[in-house]
Design an enzyme around this catalytic site. Structure first.
Site, PDB file in Angstrom:
ATOM      1  N   ALA A  96       0.831  -1.201   0.000  1.00 56.36           N
ATOM      2  CA  ALA A  96       0.000   0.000   0.000  1.00 56.36           C
ATOM      3  C   ALA A  96       0.867   1.254   0.000  1.00 56.36           C
ATOM      4  CB  ALA A  96      -0.921   0.005   1.212  1.00 56.36           C
ATOM      5  N   GLY A 141       0.265  -5.653   0.357  1.00 55.67           N
ATOM      6  CA  GLY A 141      -0.627  -5.767  -0.788  1.00 55.67           C
ATOM      7  C   GLY A 141       0.054  -6.319  -2.023  1.00 55.67           C
ATOM      8  N   GLU A 144      -0.295  -9.909  -1.603  1.00 51.52           N
ATOM      9  CA  GLU A 144      -1.710 -10.237  -1.797  1.00 51.52           C
ATOM     10  C   GLU A 144      -2.058 -10.280  -3.290  1.00 51.52           C
ATOM     11  OE1 GLU A 144      -4.208  -8.775   2.009  1.00 51.52           O
ATOM     12  OE2 GLU A 144      -3.143  -7.162   0.992  1.00 51.52           O
ATOM     13  N   GLU A 164       1.829  -6.466   7.390  1.00 52.35           N
ATOM     14  CA  GLU A 164       0.912  -5.439   7.890  1.00 52.35           C
ATOM     15  C   GLU A 164       0.951  -5.278   9.406  1.00 52.35           C
ATOM     16  OE1 GLU A 164      -0.828  -6.577   3.864  1.00 52.35           O
ATOM     17  OE2 GLU A 164       0.233  -7.556   5.509  1.00 52.35           O
TER      18      GLU A 164
END
Length: 294
Positions: A96, A141, A144, A164
């Protein structure tokens, strides 16, 4: 549930194929943060989404999180394999964009993460096989995104992890769901709870990536291995490959009896195809099949 599934297993009408062109690995190419490319020659049928945001190490921000590229590719029956790669040396996706996130209100954060989760869901639901070519950092992310792909290839020196919890967050774009499905619950909990980073070689040993390769001077060894893997998929019957993906993805979420029923629905969809007849004819005539996706 099975009746609903059966109604969804319909292939769209052929759509105007992408203009055939290659992705440039130049980080400033055409000033685009996302490039969508269709390869030519022996690689025809391979499409690529190239992430090109060097100023933020391909961090996922508001501009970067777009489903338009996927929507463009989704209806194109010429696409048999989709590769996600980076044009920024040493990084796949840094996760992110926390600098951007810091300026958001709580409401805006919630909306953004929901959009990001939706993007990963769209990637996972892409009808053709998807491959993540992880040639560098894939954190938060970024991992992910790779987890949303069907297959993952990494440079041995790549660094990946759902980190995270080290930032006061938790994975919010599918990581808490896809990592345990990939590695098992206990190991996924350990990696998420600790925010541990893994090398590409360690990730392969755990089963997080399909292949790990030594990095080259250009920094794109994983991309070349991903492309070789895509070339193995290209000659296979595309409808059978897509239906196999549906059967696996839907079947893994249910009990085995329901999974067998899903497999049966997918198999029935493949019976009337020209490719099935071509495969049997090629076997009988002792030649290579020529599958056309019909």
């Amino acid at each position: 549930m099975l009746r609903a599934l059966n109604s969804t297993l319909r292939f769209p009408r052929p759509w105007r194929p992408l203009e055939t062109r290659g992705c440039s690995s130049n980080p400033g190419a055409a000033g685009r943060e996302i490039q969508v490319c269709a390869l030519a020659g022996p690689d025809r049928g391979i499409a690529e989404i190239l992430m090109n945001r060097p100023s933020t190490r391909n961090a996922l921000g508001n501009v970067f999180v777009s489903q338009e590229a996927l929507a463009q590719l989704r209806e194109d029956q010429q696409v048999r394999v989709l590769i996600f790669r980076s044009g920024v040396k040493g990084v796949f996706c840094a996760g992110a964009d926390l600098k951007e996130r810091e300026q958001m209100s709580e409401t805006e954060v919630g909306v953004f993460v929901q959009r990001l989760r939706g993007l990963m869901t769209e990637i996972a639901a892409f009808p053709a096989p998807t491959i993540a070519a992880v040639d560098g950092f894939a954190l938060g992310g970024g991992l992910e995104l790779a987890l949303a792909c069907d297959l993952r290839v990494a440079a041995s020196s790549a660094v990946m992890g759902l980190i995270e919890t080290t930032r006061g967050l938790l994975p919010g774009a599918g990581g808490t769901q896809r990592l345990p499905r990939c590695l098992g619950v206990a190991l996924a909990k350990e990696l998420i709870f600790t925010g541990r980073r893994l090398s590409g070689a360690q990730a392969q040993a755990l089963g997080l990536v399909n292949h790990a390769v030594a990095q080259n001077e250009e920094g794109n060894a994983a991309y070349h291995r991903a492309r070789a893997l895509a070339q193995e998929i290209l000659p296979q019957a595309p409808i059978a490959v897509r239906l196999s993906k549906v059967a696996i993805d839907r079947g893994i979420e249910v009990d085995i009896a329901s999974g067998m029923a899903i497999e049966g629905i997918c198999y029935a969809q493949n019976i009337p195809t020209r490719d099935r007849l071509e495969g049997m004819a090629a076997f009988r005539e002792k030649r290579l099949p020529r599958f056309v996706g019909e």
